[in-house]
Design a protein around this motif. Sequence first.
Motif, PDB file in Angstrom:
ATOM      1  N   ALA A  50     -33.537 -36.670 -26.173  1.00 12.05           N
ATOM      2  CA  ALA A  50     -33.978 -35.219 -26.906  1.00 12.05           C
ATOM      3  C   ALA A  50     -33.479 -34.185 -25.727  1.00 12.05           C
ATOM      4  O   ALA A  50     -33.130 -33.202 -26.297  1.00 12.05           O
ATOM      5  CB  ALA A  50     -35.360 -35.271 -27.198  1.00 12.05           C
ATOM      6  N   LYS A  51     -33.945 -34.356 -24.588  1.00 14.21           N
ATOM      7  CA  LYS A  51     -33.762 -33.294 -23.630  1.00 14.21           C
ATOM      8  C   LYS A  51     -32.295 -33.045 -23.345  1.00 14.21           C
ATOM      9  O   LYS A  51     -31.664 -31.921 -23.281  1.00 14.21           O
ATOM     10  CB  LYS A  51     -34.270 -33.799 -22.171  1.00 14.21           C
TER      11      LYS A  51
ATOM     12  N   ALA B  31     -29.820 -33.752 -25.758  1.00 15.16           N
ATOM     13  CA  ALA B  31     -29.383 -33.065 -26.771  1.00 15.16           C
ATOM     14  C   ALA B  31     -29.598 -31.533 -26.786  1.00 15.16           C
ATOM     15  O   ALA B  31     -28.867 -30.682 -27.165  1.00 15.16           O
ATOM     16  CB  ALA B  31     -29.844 -33.806 -28.106  1.00 15.16           C
ATOM     17  N   ARG B  32     -30.877 -31.217 -26.385  1.00 20.21           N
ATOM     18  CA  ARG B  32     -31.269 -29.859 -26.065  1.00 20.21           C
ATOM     19  C   ARG B  32     -30.247 -29.087 -25.133  1.00 20.21           C
ATOM     20  O   ARG B  32     -30.068 -28.006 -25.509  1.00 20.21           O
ATOM     21  CB  ARG B  32     -32.651 -29.694 -26.006  1.00 20.21           C
ATOM     22  N   TYR B  33     -30.143 -29.703 -24.055  1.00 22.87           N
ATOM     23  CA  TYR B  33     -29.129 -29.059 -23.124  1.00 22.87           C
ATOM     24  C   TYR B  33     -27.742 -29.140 -23.704  1.00 22.87           C
ATOM     25  O   TYR B  33     -27.071 -28.108 -23.580  1.00 22.87           O
ATOM     26  CB  TYR B  33     -29.072 -29.779 -21.999  1.00 22.87           C
ATOM     27  N   GLN B  34     -27.163 -30.091 -24.293  1.00 19.69           N
ATOM     28  CA  GLN B  34     -26.036 -29.896 -24.868  1.00 19.69           C
ATOM     29  C   GLN B  34     -25.716 -28.935 -25.996  1.00 19.69           C
ATOM     30  O   GLN B  34     -24.665 -28.435 -26.043  1.00 19.69           O
ATOM     31  CB  GLN B  34     -25.542 -31.502 -25.609  1.00 19.69           C
ATOM     32  N   THR B  35     -26.772 -28.663 -26.793  1.00 17.06           N
ATOM     33  CA  THR B  35     -26.535 -27.627 -27.774  1.00 17.06           C
ATOM     34  C   THR B  35     -26.926 -26.277 -27.098  1.00 17.06           C
ATOM     35  O   THR B  35     -27.240 -25.473 -28.015  1.00 17.06           O
ATOM     36  CB  THR B  35     -27.465 -28.155 -28.929  1.00 17.06           C
TER      37      THR B  35
ATOM     38  N   ALA C 161     -29.890 -25.353 -26.389  1.00 10.75           N
ATOM     39  CA  ALA C 161     -31.443 -25.071 -26.772  1.00 10.75           C
ATOM     40  C   ALA C 161     -32.045 -24.895 -25.874  1.00 10.75           C
ATOM     41  O   ALA C 161     -33.334 -24.318 -25.617  1.00 10.75           O
ATOM     42  CB  ALA C 161     -31.869 -25.696 -27.788  1.00 10.75           C
ATOM     43  N   SER C 162     -31.635 -25.432 -24.612  1.00 11.38           N
ATOM     44  CA  SER C 162     -32.297 -25.308 -23.269  1.00 11.38           C
ATOM     45  C   SER C 162     -31.684 -25.356 -22.274  1.00 11.38           C
ATOM     46  O   SER C 162     -30.383 -25.838 -22.365  1.00 11.38           O
ATOM     47  CB  SER C 162     -33.349 -26.598 -23.117  1.00 11.38           C
ATOM     48  N   GLU C 163     -32.081 -24.871 -21.040  1.00 15.81           N
ATOM     49  CA  GLU C 163     -31.257 -24.796 -19.817  1.00 15.81           C
ATOM     50  C   GLU C 163     -31.685 -25.895 -18.853  1.00 15.81           C
ATOM     51  O   GLU C 163     -31.245 -26.070 -17.816  1.00 15.81           O
ATOM     52  CB  GLU C 163     -31.431 -23.269 -19.029  1.00 15.81           C
TER      53      GLU C 163
END
Length: 93
Positions: free
Chosen positions: A72-73, A75-79, A81-83
């Motif tokens: 999940a972390k 995927a958030r970085y890949q998209t 959505a998170s740095e």
Amino acid sequence: MPKDHDSTEVESDFESIWLRLVNMVIIAVLMSMASSLLGLLTVAQFLIMLFNKRAPNEQLAEIGTTMGVWMAKAARYQTAASEVKPWPWTELD
């Protein structure tokens, strides 16, 4: 002739976007490996449950939970959505 502050910032942004690409490629490879490992863990857990009266192996279940959080972390970085980069750049929670 000293560089203009704005041009230095643009160069820094340019370098950081390419570094992000490198990190994204590394994370994509790790996610692919994690997906394969998850498949193996799934089969193993099913076989354990099949022969252990439907009782799952707690360690495999915990590994699955940890992998899910990591994925999940990632995927958030890949998209974007998170740095926040996932493990191995940060702690594995």
